[in-house]
Design a protein around this motif. Structure first.
Motif, short mmCIF file in Angstrom:
data_model
loop_
_atom_site.label_atom_id
_atom_site.label_comp_id
_atom_site.label_asym_id
_atom_site.label_seq_id
_atom_site.Cartn_x
_atom_site.Cartn_y
_atom_site.Cartn_z
N ILE A 43 33.92 52.31 30.36
CA ILE A 43 33.14 52.93 29.59
C ILE A 43 33.76 53.99 28.44
CG2 ILE A 43 31.40 52.89 31.37
CD1 ILE A 43 31.67 55.81 31.78
N THR A 44 33.16 53.95 27.18
CA THR A 44 33.48 54.65 25.96
C THR A 44 32.59 55.83 26.36
OG1 THR A 44 34.39 53.26 24.99
CG2 THR A 44 33.86 55.16 23.79
N PRO A 95 29.28 53.91 21.56
CA PRO A 95 29.85 54.18 22.73
C PRO A 95 29.02 54.11 23.98
CG PRO A 95 29.17 56.18 21.57
CD PRO A 95 29.27 55.14 20.73
N ASP A 96 29.13 53.98 25.25
CA ASP A 96 28.31 53.72 26.31
C ASP A 96 27.62 55.23 26.70
OD1 ASP A 96 29.02 51.17 27.30
OD2 ASP A 96 30.95 52.07 27.00
N VAL A 97 28.33 56.23 26.53
CA VAL A 97 27.62 57.76 26.82
C VAL A 97 27.98 58.65 25.78
CG1 VAL A 97 27.59 59.46 28.59
CG2 VAL A 97 27.72 57.21 29.31
N VAL A 98 27.07 59.40 25.41
CA VAL A 98 27.40 60.59 24.31
C VAL A 98 27.06 61.75 25.22
CG1 VAL A 98 26.75 61.44 22.27
CG2 VAL A 98 26.68 58.95 22.48
N ASN A 333 28.50 48.81 28.41
CA ASN A 333 28.45 48.84 29.88
C ASN A 333 27.35 49.78 30.48
OD1 ASN A 333 29.14 48.60 32.43
ND2 ASN A 333 31.34 48.35 32.14
N GLN A 334 26.10 49.20 30.43
CA GLN A 334 25.06 49.89 30.85
C GLN A 334 25.11 50.40 32.50
OE1 GLN A 334 21.51 50.62 29.28
NE2 GLN A 334 22.94 50.91 27.60
N ALA A 339 26.00 54.69 36.24
CA ALA A 339 26.84 55.35 37.44
C ALA A 339 27.65 56.25 36.95
CB ALA A 339 27.75 54.43 37.96
N PHE A 340 27.99 56.66 35.79
CA PHE A 340 28.81 57.89 35.53
C PHE A 340 27.73 59.00 35.55
CE2 PHE A 340 30.47 60.72 31.85
CZ PHE A 340 31.60 60.89 32.65
#
Length: 441
Positions: A43-44, A95-98, A333-334, A339-340
């Motif tokens: 994940i990014t 990105p996957d998460v911000v 990558n959802q 999970a993060f």
């Protein structure tokens, strides 16, 4: 299976997946390894952090990797989160998460259709582990999009005990007394305050504390929602109060020109670096992380704080802020991203950064013993005890064009005011013009 893993088998699904909480809900020691259920995935994560903050957040990312097997990559956005993330989405490289530092930006992202609502597992953790205010600020139109992982206590003034001792003054209880103490520090041969004028967001924090104490919480909420115009006399009054400090070259290290050339880390260095240039620096609890990590100061002994003092007979302000983790729909990558966030909602994840310093968690299940010093425990307890009475950073509630963009809106206009604080009324009018356009847009 170890006795501890056997115990976890009867706990919640989140604890099963991440080993983060005991059955009773309190923090436990890291499980060490985890189930590696995301092995091979990446994940990014994008965020504003740099320097010591990025280094300490990397420890959280590494702990997630150790537990789940998922690799992580951190991308620093700088202050213009909205612009950078928008361009990455348009370029097909989202990105996957911000980690979003402003409520207004989170709302903008959600209303633009960029975000995926958080999982039921995360929402359950937020309901159980956080005061309702944090869920409210992370929600848009009834859906939870943001998890507030890192909070800030933005009503703290940090000082060198040696500087105040040399000047013969004690931590003040009122704003007027703080300026008097500052004059005594200046008279002793050291400018009173280091002001990080190069970073416009620090100037908004100065204004907000003064405004909340002077005008009160009701007007604060109205101004934050732009239901009160920035030309209101209460705004002019707060700017006038702030302008008295900004115009006093004896109180500010380097004067106005020097302040405008000083960024936030530089302002901390001016007080706690090897060659002190000021006795005090106003900013949030995260000052401690910089003082400790970069300059080796013992928090509570060589670097201490007093609450931002009450202004003109008002109550002492309690202003907070925070960074909310969101999941982008266009991320690659959802599953791993969700999970993060489930991991970030646990006290275990918060404990990783809490031990490193320069961090407060709004997670009330985090054991205060996780923090490395009494001073940080004191600020953390103050924030948790404030519950729903705390007022969120006003500029962080505004649209990004007004309250969260470098070189524009409130950030730039308060930098202009620092450069020339002679006409608070004209500055208020310019702030209203910028706010009206941003809120309308």
């Amino acid at each position: 299976m170890s006795p501890r893993r056997t115990m976890l088998a009867g706990c919640t699904a989140l604890a099963l997946a991440l080993g983060a909480t005991a059955c009773g809900g309190g923090p436990v020691a890291p499980a060490g390894g985890g189930d590696k259920s995301l092995d091979g995935q990446t994940i990014t994560v994008a965020g504003v952090w740099s320097g010591a903050e990025q280094k300490n957040f990397q420890k959280v990312l590494d702990a997630f990797t150790e537990k789940t097997g998922a690799k992580t990559q951190f991308v620093s956005t700088g202050d213009n989160v909205s612009t950078v993330v928008g361009s990455k989405i348009e370029g097909g490289n989202a990105p996957d998460v911000v980690m979003v530092p402003q409520v207004g930006v989170l709302q903008q992202f959600a209303k633009s259709g960029w975000l995926t609502p958080l999982s039921k597992t995360t929402e359950k953790s937020v309901d159980g582990n956080f005061a309702p205010v944090w869920k409210n600020y992370g929600s848009v139109d009834g859906s939870l999009y943001g998890l507030y992982f890192k909070a800030a206590h933005k009503s703290t003034v940090w000082y060198s005990p040696d500087a105040l001792d040399q000047a013969g003054v004690k931590p003040p209880a009122t704003y007027a007394d703080m300026l008097k103490a500052g004059q005594a520090v200046s008279d002793s041969g050291l400018p009173a305050f280091a002001v990080a004028g190069e970073d416009g967001w620090t100037l908004t924090d100065w204004f907000e504390n003064i405004y909340l104490s002077q005008a009160g919480p009701e007007k604060y909420d109205q101004l934050a929602a732009h239901k009160l115009k920035w030309t209101d006399p209460s705004v002019v009054n707060a700017l006038t109060t702030l302008g008295k400090l900004f115009s006093d070259k004896e109180l500010i290290a380097g004067g106005q020109k020097g302040a405008l050339a000083t960024d936030f880390p530089g302002s901390v260095e001016k007080v706690f670096g090897p060659e002190p240039e000021a006795g005090m620096v106003y900013e949030g609890d995260f000052v401690a992380g910089v003082a400790k990590d970069q300059f080796g100061k013992k928090i509570g002994e060589e670097a201490a704080f007093f609450p931002f003092p009450a202004v003109d007979g008002g109550k002492a302000p309690v202003v907070s802020g925070g960074d909310a983790a969101v999941v982008l729909k266009d991320g690659k990558n959802q599953k791993a991203a969700m999970a993060f966030l489930e991991y970030l909602a646990t006290p275990e994840a918060a404990a990783v950064w809490a031990g490193a310093g320069g961090f407060l968690s709004p997670n009330k299940k985090l054991d205060l013993a996780s923090y490395g010093d009494d001073t940080t425990r004191e600020t953390a307890k103050s924030l948790i005890d404030a519950g729903d009475s705390v007022r969120f950073d006003m500029s962080d509630q505004a649209p990004a064009a007004f309250g969260g963009t470098k070189g524009a809106g409130e950030w730039k206009l308060l930098q202009d005011f620092l450069r020339d604080p002679s006409d608070p009324k004209a500055t208020a009018a310019r702030l209203e013009d910028a706010a009206a356009k941003a809120y309308k847009g």
